[in-house]
Design a protein around this motif. Structure first.
Motif, mmCIF file in Angstrom:
data_model
loop_
_atom_site.group_PDB
_atom_site.id
_atom_site.type_symbol
_atom_site.label_atom_id
_atom_site.label_comp_id
_atom_site.label_asym_id
_atom_site.label_seq_id
_atom_site.Cartn_x
_atom_site.Cartn_y
_atom_site.Cartn_z
ATOM 1 N N PHE A 31 0.820 -1.200 0.000
ATOM 2 C CA PHE A 31 0.000 0.000 0.000
ATOM 3 C C PHE A 31 0.865 1.265 0.000
ATOM 4 C CE2 PHE A 31 -3.029 -3.033 2.043
ATOM 5 C CZ PHE A 31 -3.911 -3.080 0.978
ATOM 6 N N GLY A 32 2.017 1.196 0.621
ATOM 7 C CA GLY A 32 2.934 2.328 0.606
ATOM 8 C C GLY A 32 3.457 2.617 -0.787
ATOM 9 N N ILE A 33 3.737 1.562 -1.539
ATOM 10 C CA ILE A 33 4.216 1.745 -2.915
ATOM 11 C C ILE A 33 3.128 2.378 -3.771
ATOM 12 C CG2 ILE A 33 4.919 0.523 -5.002
ATOM 13 C CD1 ILE A 33 6.450 -1.409 -3.170
ATOM 14 N N LYS A 48 -2.847 10.085 -0.193
ATOM 15 C CA LYS A 48 -3.213 10.103 1.230
ATOM 16 C C LYS A 48 -4.181 8.966 1.555
ATOM 17 C CE LYS A 48 -2.488 15.029 1.717
ATOM 18 N NZ LYS A 48 -3.105 16.346 1.911
ATOM 19 N N LYS A 49 -5.091 8.659 0.629
ATOM 20 C CA LYS A 49 -6.045 7.571 0.846
ATOM 21 C C LYS A 49 -5.303 6.243 0.986
ATOM 22 C CE LYS A 49 -8.242 5.378 -2.436
ATOM 23 N NZ LYS A 49 -9.096 4.977 -3.539
ATOM 24 N N TRP A 50 -4.392 5.960 0.060
ATOM 25 C CA TRP A 50 -3.667 4.692 0.107
ATOM 26 C C TRP A 50 -2.707 4.628 1.293
ATOM 27 C CZ3 TRP A 50 -5.168 0.457 -2.041
ATOM 28 C CH2 TRP A 50 -5.989 0.513 -3.158
ATOM 29 N N ALA A 51 -2.154 5.768 1.690
ATOM 30 C CA ALA A 51 -1.303 5.785 2.882
ATOM 31 C C ALA A 51 -2.133 5.467 4.125
ATOM 32 C CB ALA A 51 -0.622 7.139 3.026
ATOM 33 N N VAL A 57 -3.936 -1.104 7.803
ATOM 34 C CA VAL A 57 -3.597 -2.522 7.648
ATOM 35 C C VAL A 57 -2.382 -2.870 8.507
ATOM 36 C CG1 VAL A 57 -2.712 -4.228 5.996
ATOM 37 C CG2 VAL A 57 -4.641 -2.774 5.381
ATOM 38 N N GLY A 58 -1.403 -1.984 8.544
ATOM 39 C CA GLY A 58 -0.223 -2.232 9.375
ATOM 40 C C GLY A 58 -0.563 -2.329 10.844
ATOM 41 N N ILE A 63 -1.532 -5.702 15.746
ATOM 42 C CA ILE A 63 -2.440 -6.145 16.811
ATOM 43 C C ILE A 63 -2.664 -7.653 16.732
ATOM 44 C CG2 ILE A 63 -4.833 -6.009 17.619
ATOM 45 C CD1 ILE A 63 -4.723 -3.010 16.909
ATOM 46 N N LEU A 64 -2.885 -8.171 15.523
ATOM 47 C CA LEU A 64 -3.051 -9.622 15.366
ATOM 48 C C LEU A 64 -1.793 -10.378 15.780
ATOM 49 C CD1 LEU A 64 -4.993 -9.879 11.987
ATOM 50 C CD2 LEU A 64 -5.834 -10.430 14.267
#
Length: 83
Positions: A31-33, A48-51, A57-58, A63-64
């Motif tokens: 997603f960062g790429i 900004k949306k994808w960041a 997600v990170g 947490i998982l």
């Protein structure tokens, strides 16, 4: 004659690029790429949306991971056997 300020030049919003780089390094590489590519193409809102998606997600993955480590530690039952 007025002094030049960086905000006057169109298309120089680097917030999306910075966020994309930080997400790539610390959260979620794919997603960062995508965020970096969107920022380079000039789509600051998309970057900004994808960041944001990558950061979310990170955080969920961390947490998982912590939950799985805790469950694994509890399932060991505190018994360590030496052979």
């Amino acid at each position: 004659m007025s002094a030049y300020t960086p905000s006057e030049k169109p298309g120089t919003d680097t917030t999306g690029l910075v966020l994309g780089i930080l997400v790539t390094l610390f959260c979620c590489l794919p997603f960062g790429i995508v965020s970096i590519v969107k920022a380079v193409q000039g789509d600051g809102a998309g970057a900004k949306k994808w960041a944001g998606i990558g950061a979310a997600v990170g955080v969920v993955l961390v947490i998982l991971y912590v939950i799985l480590i805790a469950v694994g530690a509890v399932s060991m039952g505190g018994s360590t056997s030496t052979y």
